[in-house]
Design an enzyme around this catalytic site. Structure first.
Site, PDB file in Angstrom:
ATOM      1  N   HIS A  89     -42.176 -50.559  58.737  1.00  0.00           N
ATOM      2  CA  HIS A  89     -41.016 -50.769  57.873  1.00  0.00           C
ATOM      3  C   HIS A  89     -40.869 -52.212  57.400  1.00  0.00           C
ATOM      4  CE1 HIS A  89     -40.278 -46.844  59.275  1.00  0.00           C
ATOM      5  NE2 HIS A  89     -39.642 -47.144  60.381  1.00  0.00           N
ATOM      6  N   HIS A 140     -40.561 -43.822  56.013  1.00  0.00           N
ATOM      7  CA  HIS A 140     -39.333 -43.319  55.385  1.00  0.00           C
ATOM      8  C   HIS A 140     -38.473 -44.428  54.779  1.00  0.00           C
ATOM      9  CE1 HIS A 140     -37.558 -44.160  59.399  1.00  0.00           C
ATOM     10  NE2 HIS A 140     -36.490 -44.413  58.697  1.00  0.00           N
ATOM     11  N   LYS A 174     -45.372 -41.761  61.171  1.00  0.00           N
ATOM     12  CA  LYS A 174     -45.648 -42.920  62.007  1.00  0.00           C
ATOM     13  C   LYS A 174     -45.572 -42.502  63.472  1.00  0.00           C
ATOM     14  CE  LYS A 174     -41.176 -44.893  63.151  1.00  0.00           C
ATOM     15  NZ  LYS A 174     -40.258 -45.996  63.138  1.00  0.00           N
TER      16      LYS A 174
END
Lengths: 519, 534
Positions: free
Chosen positions: A270, A208, A178
């Site tokens: 996220h 992640h 990212k």
């Protein structure tokens, strides 16, 4: 799960039932922060756990000139400093370091990529293989396209994500960090540029958060149990609050953060991923495309915001001076490297709806910020009141049930239920039913990067984001950014560092007669 | 393993190696907490000072009291008690009027720091409730002792003497951090495992069954809060008492949680009355075949328990586990690891002969071949070979020679006992797998002399192609038990290997031994064969 093409019958029942084929990770940005803090320690920990194949190599690529030995020494230092297992075990290191190399190159320099190809060919010939390559882009995002293009030009990319016998090449895959673009248009451009060289099956866009155990457990929690799914919908759930709070500031990442802001740094990737896993329908299988198909459907059900919605249902803010954890904290504009007139947001609150059958009418409140009082990530489902309040008098002031999935720290799940206080009176009090990962399993979870690197080597992209996911998330987020761009810069409220954000965010949720969870 | 080094523990007194944790053994004079119905129980010390009345604080209960540094300060953080999967129902439903007096803060701290308390055998379950009850909200000890009780499974442990029980207790102390459980430690002091008295009585009837309570606690975090797992010690002092142990244990199992039975004492697999009585109530049976006194009979007994040809289809089917199988994991990983290489994988299908060396005692005693059998059987079952015949090698070598078949191919496997030091009886120390090729590939595994590495080599036509060392750790009981407790269901790979190992072992026995073992296993009706195909 996609398996390697060869099946070794002796693997069945062993801890690591799939092992990657021999391969070389090519790390672009080999001297960068991410490489030092996360990637190199992750590689070492995989080696320590015996999860790397025989014939595993790393080739670091960066601008600075240095020798293989220099890079090895740097790697050793990074692992000793940042690995969850340290100090380094000499025997494991001695084996690992034999396959570590360095190639100096500017990212736009085709001759440098030729040197890289020569190095990879040497390694392959010495090991008697057709190389499998995992290219990892741990560089600033502006050079992603040129790296992809140069890899294609020098012929280092096979057109397969698995072995390519026709061209006598192994597989090639590319891992992209990212931020993947800075808006819908740039994300589409980047996708186009990578697709000129790689097929979608070869591209691994890393988020992640998806490598975290608790995030994966959300799927097990929802689809491995029968008791939650029947109530996981608008009939029982009043609202959902997703919080990603950090107490740190920008920690020397001003050049990145000041250009990104909280919405690009947290929401687009996220938090949209957490939202997808929380809302998605059961996939038909736990494989890459089945899971991602369902996630995309959620994103498609979140409509881009109108200007009016942006004004009413979003809040952006920036932290001013204050104190966190008893320490004085400077305001954002006073942080080193930040433009003193910066209007970059460090806090975002959003109210959105997932317009589908399951979630019709349920508001989702998302908030994220830097310099909040504590570091915590959680998804909280607030249930509706019981339909008939039998214990109305005794339950006065009691909240309805809630279910909270704690992502970090203190990973686990809490369900709040009402319970009678022992005694002759009918008094009711909320109690928590707690599941805590740490105490139930007592196992230190692997770092997210270990899991994701291994999956990329195995060719399993379930935990990576697909092109349509990224673009769909950008479509929603870009609509908010466009709305903000039309607002006056003076509209950005400040909040005190160490507080729970601006009062505008409280008003956003108070309009609906609700409050943010006290965390 | 997540077990921390003792010095990482913020509470020295709670660390695994602290002397404060040493377990006193029953038979030592242990003061106890007062019990309202103490007169009805056997083996308890006389009643306490009546002046103390019903509310008197129980005296600390260990002979080895915690040192001054062990007692947590009174100003410990407030009580936090989270019962996970515990007997909450029992706590809620027990009639407060019938419960014994609560434990004092001193007694609780004593338990938290490794102390042991004798309890009446017929009231263990109530004591288990009572011991933690006073720490809950509104209890006498709320805020004085910060305890979280954690229970995620039942672990019944069978041992045959006090020394072994003490050693096993150390293992459990480390294992509960990863697998919180209620432990029921059965110590069989009767000298007999089948529950039948063999001649002289070993104890007077009143004292034949004794029970103690203790706990395994460790500091959960820097707050000083203790996370505890409770443990019941049951001592069977006579064969008659042993026959009552299983029903006692059944009463103490926490409902709805998995039940593991660990026979920790090289106990005979067969004719163990505790196992026989509990086998329908357990999910997993954990043994250690390296400690079998009669390896052949033990292996065949285990194989029979999973072999559909012998299993009673009506019987509840627990999953067997073997610590000795866990010891093979490194060698299995290394073997599988070599064949992960696509270049070497095709050789796996052309293996034409195998030789396995396993450790034999230097004193000329018979070696335990079970690990070697399991390794050979694992390869054979994974490669879909069929067992053809077995024999003890000619020429007095003592080698076990097995012949496997795959189609028309015949594959000899030689198991050779060699003397030398070993981490456990019968440890597999080397293996050689050779392909049936014009230019044969040989795969060799050798445990290095220091037993630190497994030397893995691949040769083609005598030329070395691969030579690498893989770290080899001979796992201790904590590591082995840990991985057994992680597995709730059946380990199909192990069970297939076990059945194959049973066939191999049976095929290598003389007819005299076959009859003897058949009689022992109760397979008289098929005395002529273990394998129905014979």
């Amino acid at each position: 799960m996609q398996a390697t093409t060869t099946v070794n019958p002796l693997r069945a029942g062993l801890r690591q039932q799939l092992t990657p084929q021999p391969c070389t990770i090519v790390l672009f940005g080999a001297t960068g922060d991410l490489t030092q803090r996360k990637l190199l320690p992750a590689v070492y920990n995989l080696a320590l756990d015996g999860l790397l194949p025989h014939g595993f190599n790393i080739v670091g690529v960066a601008r600075k000139p240095k020798s293989d030995d220099d890079f090895r020494a740097e790697m050793l230092k990074a692992v000793n400093q940042f690995s969850r297992n340290r100090p380094v075990q000499q025997q494991v290191w001695d084996t690992l370091v034999q396959g570590v190399y360095y190639v100096q190159s500017e990212f736009h320099d085709e001759a440098g990529f030729q040197r890289l190809k020569t190095k990879l060919t040497e390694i392959d010939q010495a090991q008697g293989r057709h190389g499998n390559y995992l290219f990892y882009l741990a560089t600033p995002p502006d050079v992603y396209p040129i790296i992809g293009t140069n890899l294609g030009k020098v012929g280092l990319v096979s057109r397969e994500s698995t072995r390519d016998p026709e061209h006598e090449m192994g597989w090639s895959r590319i891992v992209v960090e990212k931020p993947f673009g800075r808006d819908l248009k740039s994300a589409r451009d980047l996708n186009r540029s990578l697709h000129a060289v790689f097929s979608e099956r070869q591209i691994y866009r890393i988020d992640h958060y998806l490598g975290k155990e608790t995030v994966q457990n959300l799927l097990v929690f929802r689809f491995g149990n029968v008791i939650f799914e029947p109530i996981w919908n608008h009939q029982y759930i009043d609202n959902v609050q997703i919080t990603v709070a950090e107490n740190i500031g920008i920690e020397g990442r001003a050049s990145y953060y000041d250009n990104a802001g909280a919405i690009r740094d947290m929401i687009q990737n996220h938090m949209m991923q957490l939202l997808c896993l929380m809302c998605m329908e059961p996939p038909v299988a736990f494989d890459a495309d089945s899971v991602r198909d369902e996630k995309v459907k959620v994103l498609r059900a979140i409509h881009p915001m109108t200007r009016e919605q942006v004004r009413l249902d979003t809040v952006r803010a920036q932290y001013g001076p204050g104190s966190v954890n008893g320490q004085q904290a400077a305001g954002y504009c006073s942080e080193a490297g930040v433009n003193p007139d910066s209007i970059t947001e460090t806090y975002v609150a959003i109210k959105l709806f997932v317009d589908n059958w399951r979630w019709a009418g349920v508001p989702f409140y998302l908030r994220t910020g830097k310099r909040l009082p504590k570091r915590t990530t959680e998804i909280a489902l607030q249930f509706k009141q019981a339909p008939h309040l039998l214990f109305r008098r005794s339950m006065d002031g009691l909240d309805p049930n809630s279910l909270v999935v704690h992502i970090q720290p203190d990973e686990g799940t809490t369900i709040k239920v009402a319970s009678k206080i022992p005694g002759p009176l009918m008094r009711v009090r909320p109690v928590n039913m707690d599941f805590r990962y740490g105490t139930s399993f007592g196992i230190e979870p692997a770092d997210a990067y270990e899991r994701l690197l291994l999956d990329a080597m195995l060719g399993d992209s379930t935990l990576f984001t697909r092109r349509d996911e990224v673009e769909q998330a950008w479509e929603f987020v870009s609509s908010i950014m466009d709305g903000w761009n039309e607002q006056a810069a003076a509209d950005i409220p400040k909040y005190e560092a160490g507080s729970w954000g601006p009062e505008q965010a409280d008003r956003l949720i108070a309009r609906d007669g609700r409050t943010w969870r006290r965390i | 393993m997540a077990d921390k080094k003792p010095d990482a523990d913020p509470q020295p007194a709670a660390s695994a190696d602290s002397p404060a944790r040493a377990m006193p053994l029953p038979g030592d004079t242990l003061p106890t907490r007062p019990s309202a119905d103490h007169n009805t129980h056997q083996g308890l010390p006389p009643p306490p000072d009546p002046q103390a009345g019903g509310t008197m604080p129980p005296t600390p209960s260990t002979t080895q009291k915690p040192g001054p540094q062990a007692a947590p300060p009174d100003e410990q953080p407030g009580l936090t008690r989270a019962l996970e999967n515990s007997n909450l129902d029992a706590v809620a439903q027990a009639d407060p009027g019938t419960l014994p007096d609560p434990y004092s803060a001193e007694a609780l701290r004593d338990i938290v720091h490794g102390g042991m308390i004798p309890v009446p055998v017929d009231n263990i379950d109530r004591e288990l409730i009572q011991v933690w009850k006073s720490t809950t909200s509104g209890g006498d000890n709320e805020g004085k002792v910060a305890v979280t009780l954690m229970l995620a499974m039942n672990l019944v442990v069978y041992t045959e003497d006090d020394a072994r029980a003490t050693a096993v207790n150390e293992v459990i102390d480390r294992i509960v951090r990863r697998h919180p459980c209620r432990t029921i430690m059965v110590v069989n002091r009767s000298g007999s495992s089948d529950g039948a008295a063999s001649g002289e009585a070993t104890a007077v009837a009143e004292h034949d069954l004794e029970a103690n309570l203790s706990a395994h606690c460790h500091a959960a975090d820097a707050s000083g809060k203790q996370v505890c797992c409770e443990q019941v010690w049951v001592y069977a002092n006579s064969p008659a008492a042993l026959s009552r142990v299983s029903n006692l244990a059944l009463n103490l199992l926490i409902t709805d949680l998995p039940v593991f039975l660990w026979c920790a004492d090289g106990a005979m697999y067969n004719n163990n009355i505790v196992l026989t009585h509990l086998e329908d109530s357990i999910d997993r049976l954990i043994l250690d075949s390296a400690t079998f006194r009669d390896p052949a009979a033990g292996l065949l007994g285990m194989a029979r328990s999973v072999d559909p040809a012998f299993r009673n289809p009506d019987a509840g089917r627990y999953a067997p586990g073997d610590l000795n199988w866990g010891r093979l994991t490194s060698v299995r990983e290394a073997t599988a690891g070599l064949f992960d290489d696509p270049i070497l994988l095709p050789s796996l299908w052309r293996i034409g002969s195998i030789e396995i060396q396993y450790a034999a005692p230097a004193d000329g005693q018979a070696a335990n071949p079970i690990q070697a059998f399991l390794y050979a059987a694992w390869l054979a079952s994974r490669l879909k070979w069929e067992f053809h015949s077995g024999s003890v090698g000619r020429g007095g070598t003592g080698d076990l020679v097995l012949t496997m078949r795959q189609g028309v191919r015949s594959i000899p496997i030689v198991l050779r006992a060699t003397t030398g030091s070993a981490a456990c009886p019968g440890e597999v120390r080397a293996a050689r797998l050779t392909t049936n090729d014009p230019s044969p590939v040989t795969i060799l595994f050798d445990l290095t002399a220091d037993a630190m590495y497994l030397d893995c080599r691949v040769e083609r036509d005598g030329q070395e192609q691969i030579n690498r060392k893989v770290r080899y750790t001979s796992p201790d009981d904590v590591v082995l038990l840990d991985s057994e407790l992680e597995q709730f269901g059946h380990d199909e790979i192990y069970e297939q290997s076990l059945i194959m190992a049973g066939l191999m072992a049976w095929g290598s026995l003389s007819s005299g031994r076959r009859s003897e073992i058949s009689a022992q296993l109760g397979t008289e009706s098929r005395q002529s064969s273990f394998d129905p195909r014979f």
